[in-house]
Design a protein around this motif. Structure first.
Motif, mmCIF file in Angstrom:
data_model
loop_
_atom_site.group_PDB
_atom_site.id
_atom_site.type_symbol
_atom_site.label_atom_id
_atom_site.label_comp_id
_atom_site.label_asym_id
_atom_site.label_seq_id
_atom_site.Cartn_x
_atom_site.Cartn_y
_atom_site.Cartn_z
ATOM 1 N N MET A 1 0.852 -1.201 0.000
ATOM 2 C CA MET A 1 0.000 0.000 0.000
ATOM 3 C C MET A 1 0.888 1.252 0.000
ATOM 4 S SD MET A 1 -3.112 0.946 2.585
ATOM 5 C CE MET A 1 -3.967 -0.561 2.086
ATOM 6 N N ASN A 2 0.599 2.161 -0.912
ATOM 7 C CA ASN A 2 1.425 3.361 -1.046
ATOM 8 C C ASN A 2 0.801 4.499 -0.232
ATOM 9 O OD1 ASN A 2 2.825 5.667 -1.907
ATOM 10 N ND2 ASN A 2 3.219 4.774 -3.918
ATOM 11 N N TYR A 3 1.305 4.676 0.996
ATOM 12 C CA TYR A 3 0.726 5.694 1.882
ATOM 13 C C TYR A 3 1.024 7.104 1.387
ATOM 14 C CZ TYR A 3 0.035 1.776 5.049
ATOM 15 O OH TYR A 3 -0.360 0.585 5.592
ATOM 16 N N LYS A 4 2.151 7.263 0.727
ATOM 17 C CA LYS A 4 2.500 8.569 0.176
ATOM 18 C C LYS A 4 1.449 9.022 -0.832
ATOM 19 C CE LYS A 4 6.096 10.961 -2.472
ATOM 20 N NZ LYS A 4 7.436 10.835 -3.103
ATOM 21 N N THR A 5 1.033 8.105 -1.694
ATOM 22 C CA THR A 5 0.021 8.430 -2.697
ATOM 23 C C THR A 5 -1.326 8.737 -2.048
ATOM 24 O OG1 THR A 5 1.103 7.031 -4.349
ATOM 25 C CG2 THR A 5 -1.203 7.574 -4.726
ATOM 26 N N ILE A 6 -1.672 7.963 -1.024
ATOM 27 C CA ILE A 6 -2.926 8.194 -0.307
ATOM 28 C C ILE A 6 -2.935 9.574 0.348
ATOM 29 C CG2 ILE A 6 -4.374 7.424 1.609
ATOM 30 C CD1 ILE A 6 -3.364 4.564 1.035
ATOM 31 N N ALA A 7 -1.811 9.919 0.981
ATOM 32 C CA ALA A 7 -1.703 11.229 1.639
ATOM 33 C C ALA A 7 -1.820 12.350 0.616
ATOM 34 C CB ALA A 7 -0.381 11.327 2.389
ATOM 35 N N GLN A 8 -1.145 12.194 -0.509
ATOM 36 C CA GLN A 8 -1.199 13.222 -1.549
ATOM 37 C C GLN A 8 -2.616 13.378 -2.082
ATOM 38 O OE1 GLN A 8 1.788 11.577 -4.169
ATOM 39 N NE2 GLN A 8 3.379 12.985 -3.418
ATOM 40 N N GLU A 9 -3.303 12.259 -2.270
ATOM 41 C CA GLU A 9 -4.680 12.309 -2.772
ATOM 42 C C GLU A 9 -5.595 13.010 -1.772
ATOM 43 O OE1 GLU A 9 -8.234 9.305 -4.339
ATOM 44 O OE2 GLU A 9 -6.343 8.500 -3.559
ATOM 45 N N THR A 10 -5.387 12.714 -0.491
ATOM 46 C CA THR A 10 -6.194 13.354 0.553
ATOM 47 C C THR A 10 -6.016 14.870 0.527
ATOM 48 O OG1 THR A 10 -6.000 11.404 1.974
ATOM 49 C CG2 THR A 10 -6.620 13.479 3.037
ATOM 50 N N CYS A 145 -12.157 11.098 2.863
ATOM 51 C CA CYS A 145 -12.051 9.724 3.357
ATOM 52 C C CYS A 145 -12.465 8.751 2.244
ATOM 53 C CB CYS A 145 -12.905 9.541 4.607
ATOM 54 S SG CYS A 145 -14.614 9.081 4.308
#
Length: 320
Positions: A1-10, A145
């Motif tokens: 899971m790419n948390y960096k991408t999730i954070a950027q999307e958020t 979310c």
């Protein structure tokens, strides 16, 4: 899971929400600012859950920037705290859906006080919207979310709109740094905005030597003064120059060095001084860092010494 991408999307989703909202600011927002500006009493903010937490932060921001404000929890309001609302007040009610049961239950009672009610909600036709005299809409296309449910984009936008109201009021009142300082006497902000040079400068037992002194006497004065510097004065006791331990070290490199040399031979003449002891200590620190000095001498306009401020004192006191 790419948390960096999730954070950027958020962050991108919430940023887009704010960007879109900026384009939708309308006359209702301006009217709300005008109503609060003309308020003779207090700005009361109410809401529950996440909206309540945002409301509490908004109230704190308003109170610290010149608009008397406090947060009122709807449940507590039903049990006596409605008495905190008085004539001349303005109320901001926050509910994204506009149908919060706890908030809705106090709206009829708020209207009995005949005070302006500003609603912050997505739906003008909701219970909150219907009771409100004006509605600042919370336009959100998507919560950040992953299930588009938890208040994320909506709470971010609500908080940002509250900040926008506060900034508008600050500009309307010409709210200055000195005004802000008066509300923040403690903590890091208080130190930055309230503490003056006069509060921190050393005025007693200053290391002073005559312009006729030799280098040996100057070194002794530096050691006893524990400031890394001695102040050189003339016969009239006015400041002529400074000799630091750095100056002494550089003097040692001279082939003609002698402890019997006159102190002025190695001193810094006409050093940087401050003639206003009422400037903020944080501004003095900026000056010290810009000039790359350790000791700032405070004098009057005639070069009479009033005190000294060392960079170590500023650091120890948490000035930044």
């Amino acid at each position: 899971m790419n948390y960096k991408t999730i954070a950027q999307e958020t962050l991108n989703i919430e940023a887009k929400t704010l960007f879109n909202a900026a384009k939708l600011i309308d006359d209702v927002f301006e009217k709300a600012v005008d109503v609060i500006l003309k308020c003779k009493g207090k700005l009361v903010i109410t809401g529950v859950g996440k909206s309540g937490l945002i409301g509490a932060k908004m109230a704190a921001t308003f109170a610290s920037t010149g608009t008397p404000s406090f947060f009122l929890h709807p449940t507590e309001a039903l049990h006596g705290d409605l008495g905190m609302i008085g004539e001349g007040d303005v109320v901001i009610g926050i509910s994204y859906s506009g149908e919060s049961e706890e908030l809705s239950s106090i709206l009829p009672h708020i209207k009995r006080f005949n005070v302006p009610l500003i609603g912050m909600t997505r739906d003008e036709n909701s219970t909150l919207g219907s009771f409100s005299d004006m509605v600042i809409k919370i336009n959100v296309q998507k919560e950040a979310c992953p299930i588009d449910t938890a208040p994320t984009s909506s709470t971010t936008l609500t908080l940002a709109l509250g900040d926008a109201l506060a900034v508008c009021l600050m500009k309307a009142r010409d709210f200055k740094k000195s005004d802000f300082a008066s509300f923040h006497p403690g903590g890091a902000l208080g130190k930055k905005l309230f503490v003056k040079v006069s509060n921190l400068m050393q005025t007693q037992n200053l290391p002073l030597i005559s312009k006729d002194a030799n280098l040996k006497d100057a070194i002794l004065s530096i050691s006893e003064g524990r400031l890394g510097t001695t102040l050189i004065i003339g016969e009239d006791e006015k400041l002529l120059g400074l000799l630091s331990d750095g100056d002494v070290r550089r003097a040692l490199l001279s082939e003609e060095f002698s402890l019997e040399d006159n102190v002025l031979k190695y001193a810094t003449l006409n050093p940087m001084t401050c003639e206003d002891e009422d400037i903020l200590a944080s501004d003095a620190l900026v000056l010290i860092e810009e000039k790359k000095i350790q000791l700032l001498v405070v004098t009057d306009k005639n070069k009479n010494i009033k005190g000294v401020l060392h960079i170590h004192t500023l650091i120890e006191k948490g000035i930044s």
